[in-house]
Each structure stands twice: as C-alpha cells, then as structure tokens.
Design an enzyme around this catalytic site. Structure first.
Site, PDB file in Angstrom:
ATOM      1  N   LYS A 204       0.638  -1.257  -0.059  1.00  0.00           N
ATOM      2  CA  LYS A 204       0.118   0.021   0.036  1.00  0.00           C
ATOM      3  C   LYS A 204       0.858   1.124   0.070  1.00  0.00           C
ATOM      4  O   LYS A 204       1.771   1.292   0.631  1.00  0.00           O
ATOM      5  CB  LYS A 204      -0.797   0.208   1.384  1.00  0.00           C
ATOM      6  N   GLU A 253      -8.038  12.368  12.830  1.00  0.00           N
ATOM      7  CA  GLU A 253      -6.916  11.362  13.269  1.00  0.00           C
ATOM      8  C   GLU A 253      -5.972  11.629  14.564  1.00  0.00           C
ATOM      9  O   GLU A 253      -5.135  12.641  14.213  1.00  0.00           O
ATOM     10  CB  GLU A 253      -6.043  10.926  11.924  1.00  0.00           C
ATOM     11  N   ARG A 403      -6.929  17.116   6.519  1.00  0.00           N
ATOM     12  CA  ARG A 403      -7.970  18.128   6.248  1.00  0.00           C
ATOM     13  C   ARG A 403      -7.474  19.478   6.562  1.00  0.00           C
ATOM     14  O   ARG A 403      -8.105  20.080   7.427  1.00  0.00           O
ATOM     15  CB  ARG A 403      -9.264  17.727   7.020  1.00  0.00           C
ATOM     16  N   GLY A 417      -5.114  12.924   0.575  1.00  0.00           N
ATOM     17  CA  GLY A 417      -4.386  11.720  -0.184  1.00  0.00           C
ATOM     18  C   GLY A 417      -5.426  10.731   0.087  1.00  0.00           C
ATOM     19  O   GLY A 417      -6.615  10.682   0.541  1.00  0.00           O
TER      20      GLY A 417
END
Ligand SMILES: C=C(O[C@@H]1C=C(C(=O)O)C=C[C@H]1O)C(=O)O
Length: 461
Positions: A204, A253, A403, A417
């Site tokens: 990833k 987050e 953000r 992203g």
C-alpha cells in the site's frame, strides 16, 4: 462529540487585559525575583472567562481545540523556542512553578509522513487554556540574568497584543484554483503505484495531491480557525506555524493520546461519503464495512500500530471489528488501539514508535517511502505530519495533520490523499480526495470544487 461553540461576541470585562495582568502578577513579584535564574519559570493564574473570550476572538500563534479543551498560545520562550526531546526532559526536572493552575506544556510537531523523523517542541510564553470549565493563563520564561520585572513586562506586552480586538472578518472571494497534479497526472501516478504493488514492491502507498486556492485578499488564518472550531468535528482543530506560513487543520485522526500510563492510538483508514438520508448513509456504511479492499487497507494500519505499540506497551487491546467515525462529509473505518505504557516512557516515545503510520505513508514503510521520494511528492506545511502538545509529566496528544491547508498571504495550499492498493481505481481515488478536500474548502468559504461533486461519484455510491 462536538467542538464547543464559541460565543460570537466576547462577554464584557471591565479591567483592560494588561491592567488585569499587572494586578494579578503583583502578589507574585517577590517569589519570581527570588527564583533561580538558571531554571525555567512558570506562573499559572486563573483567568476571567471574559478575558479568555477576548483571546479566542483575537490572534494566537498556536491554536489547539479539542471537544473538551481549548488552548491558545503566543510567543516562544527565548532559548527554548525549538527544544530537542532531551532538552525538554531535562528542563522539566528543573522547572520553578508558581500558582495553582495547570502545568505548563510544550507544543510539538513532526514532519510529514514521507520525511518522518522525530518531534520538535516549542515552549509557549503565554498559554491560555480552558479545560473542565476552568480558564487559566500559564506564563513561562527563562529569566537568565534579567531582573524579574523585565520578564513580567514582556508577559504583559504579549498579553496586551494577544487580547487586542481582532480586525473585523471580511469574506474574500476565490480568484483562482489549481490542482497539482492535475487529473491526468494523478491517474498516471495511481497506475504507477498499482503496478509497483503488483510487482510486490509494497502492499500500500498513500498518494496525495494539492489544490492551490488563491483568494482576492490575504487570508485571515485566525478567523478561519474560529470558523473551523464552530463547526462540529470529531477530532482536533489546530493552527500551527509551518515552513511557509501556518498550517490549519480540522483532523479526525489521533495518533497518540496519553494520560498516565494509558495510551490510545486511533487507526483510521477506509473511506466512504456521507448521505443526507439515514437509509442511504447506513447502506454506504455497510458497503464500506464489507468491502475487502477497504478492510485490508484498514487491517494493515491496525496491525502496524499494534506492532509499534507492542514495543512500548505491556498490555494491548483493540476491538476485533472496526467501528465508524462519521464526519460531516465522510465516514471512516476506525479502530482504537489501547495499551498500558511501560514505566518511564512518555508521549514522545509513542510518537517515535508510531509516526508515520501506514494510514498516511503506506506499507511496508521503507519501500512506500522510497516510492514517494522517487515520485517527488513534496507535501506542504504539516500535512501528514503531527501536531500536538506534551506536559511535564509526559502526557499529551498528537494528531495526524489532515483535512488541512498551509496558509500564506492570499494562498491556501490544501492537501488530501488516499491509500492506494493493488485494485485501486484512479478515478475513485480522485473522488475520495475531492471529498476530503471539501472539509477545508467548506471552511474557506464555498470555493467551488474544480471537479464534479465526489458524493455522487464514489465507489460506494
Ligand atoms: C490521507 C488522508 O487520509 C487518510 C487516508 C484514509 C483512506 O485512505 O481511507 C483515511 C483516513 C486517513 O488516514 C487525507 O485525508 O488526506
């Protein structure tokens, strides 16, 4: 939980802020004068609510707003403006503290995910804090060879500047906006990433893009921070200085929240849009939970956080199934990972172990980072870095800066992203980043999206 609503007008207070501070300092002058000059010195005072309101309607270098707490600061203590972790730990042991208020804190930042690296600390001269309904002012200085009066004069001047009424907020229209990379280049980058994944270089990688929005007039970052705080967010609203201006974010987050020995890191990865009707919104949430790609993407983040926390914690636990964080425009898969930190470790140890997570970098970390470097993804400001605070006991919080935008003059450089996995579709990932950009675009004042609305486009719609 929502962010506390800010009163639009400050409540009245009779004493001028500077006069109030001089009167509040008077009883402490003798003790400040007798304090050892080679130590840091802090004085914590209770602050009338009305003065706190003046500050949050004024200007601050750093702003940190949580659902149950607000902090505003100005100035950085000379000689301690940019502290190393070691220097912070030493300073904490030799700190002269007066007053019956909260302990001083340092604000911290860490570089964006592709760079990684440890935390920088900055020690605010004036910190205004509202926590558990109590407003306080923490003044910090390093007296060195100066007389105590020189220090208190400096505090009073800063306090006057901080509480000066802010200019009336004016709304400026958008002059232009530009996507970097544009959509064609984004598609090429996502394809390059999915090829590298299929070639087994990594599992990833998080690709990001920016939108540069230029307004007609200079952007008032303090006014934007207030607007962000009035909205209801899950997470933290922050304003921190960054390399070219300042970074503002409303981020959901939290990389690390430490209180005593308890440490929690919130894994957030896997995204879907919100919908106005409950039925559609719940259906989207079910699809998100059931989507194999999103679940794998999320599981990588949980696993990596758990592995990193095992190095610093004795007991570790997390729910077996992810929950959901619902934001105004997005919903994310979410797993809180909790641990009991080993004796003697602090928030900075947690950051060193955890930052960056695969939620903002990729997995495994080294090849994902190498891929981003090869592709020259340079993230502005603090995007995907950390911002937070630490107290003298080593407790505190570190949020992943998402953000967000870096603000400089008339320009806002917004970033968003998305986690790229083997089966990622470039257009669906573009739509996801569009949606993430709206968090900040909404606050900036209705800058129209350069692309059709992602709500209708998402792979979950
Ligand atoms: C990278 C961002 O968000 C991260 C990526 C997510 C995803 O790929 O699903 C979800 C939340 C964040 O961990 C961003 O908001 O810019």
């Amino acid at each position: 939980m929502g962010i506390v609503a800010l009163p639009s007008k400050p409540r009245q207070h009779n004493a001028a802020p500077g006069d109030w501070l001089e009167a509040a300092l008077a009883p402490w002058m003798a003790q400040i004068g007798a304090a050892p000059g080679e130590n840091l010195l802090s004085l914590a005072l209770d602050l009338p609510d009305a003065l706190f309101d003046l500050v949050r309607n004024g200007r601050a270098d750093r702003v940190w707003i949580a659902p149950d707490e607000e902090m505003f600061s100005v100035g950085a203590v000379a000689g301690f403006a940019d502290m190393s972790v070691d220097r912070w730990r030493v300073a904490c042991r030799r700190w002269t503290r007066f007053g019956d208020g909260p302990a001083p804190i340092a604000f911290l930042t860490a570089p964006p995910a592709p760079l990684g690296g440890g935390a920088h600390l900055s020690l605010p001269e004036l910190l205004l804090r509202r926590s558990e309904g109590r407003c306080s002012l923490v003044l910090t200085g390093y007296r060195d060879f100066r007389p105590a009066a020189a220090l208190t004069r400096e505090w009073a001047e800063r306090f006057r500047a901080m509480t000066a009424p802010a200019a009336k907020e004016t709304h400026s229209p958008v002059e232009r906006q530009e996507d970097r990379p544009d959509r064609a280049e984004w598609r090429a980058r996502v394809r390059a990433a999915t090829q590298a994944i299929r070639a087994k270089r990594f599992d990833k990688v998080v690709l990001a893009r920016k939108r540069v929005v230029t307004l007609r007039a200079p952007i008032d970052a303090d006014a934007l921070a207030r607007r962000m705080a009035q909205g209801c967010v899950e997470g933290r609203v922050l304003k921190f200085p960054s390399a070219n201006g300042c970074t503002l974010a409303a981020t959901p987050e939290l990389l690390a929240v430490k209180r005593g020995r308890a440490l929690v890191s919130h894994a957030l990865a896997g995204t879907a849009p919100r919908f106005p009707t409950t039925a559609q919104d719940d259906e989207t949430a079910r699809t998100l939970r059931g989507c194999a790609k999103e679940r794998r993407e999320h599981a990588l983040v949980v696993q990596s956080i758990a592995e990193s926390m095992r190095e610093i914690c004795d007991e570790l636990s997390h729910p077996p199934e992810p929950g959901l964080v619902k934001l105004p425009r997005l919903q994310h898969l979410w797993t809180p990972v909790s641990g009991h930190m080993r004796e003697g470790l602090d928030l900075l140890d947690a950051i060193a172990a955890l930052h960056p997570t695969p939620a903002v970098l990729g997995w495994p970390k080294a090849p994902a980072r190498a891929f981003l470097r090869e592709n020259e993804e340079r993230r502005d400001g603090l995007y995907t870095g950390l911002a937070g605070w630490i107290d003298a006991e080593g407790d505190g919080e570190a949020a992943v800066v998402l953000r967000c935008a870096e603000i400089q003059g008339r320009e806002a450089r917004l970033w968003a992203g998305a986690g790229i996995m083997a089966e990622s579709d470039p257009d669906a990932e573009w739509a996801e980043t569009e949606l993430k950009l709206t968090t900040f675009l909404d606050i900036l004042g209705g800058a129209p999206s350069a692309e059709p609305r992602a709500r209708e486009q998402s792979r979950h719609g």
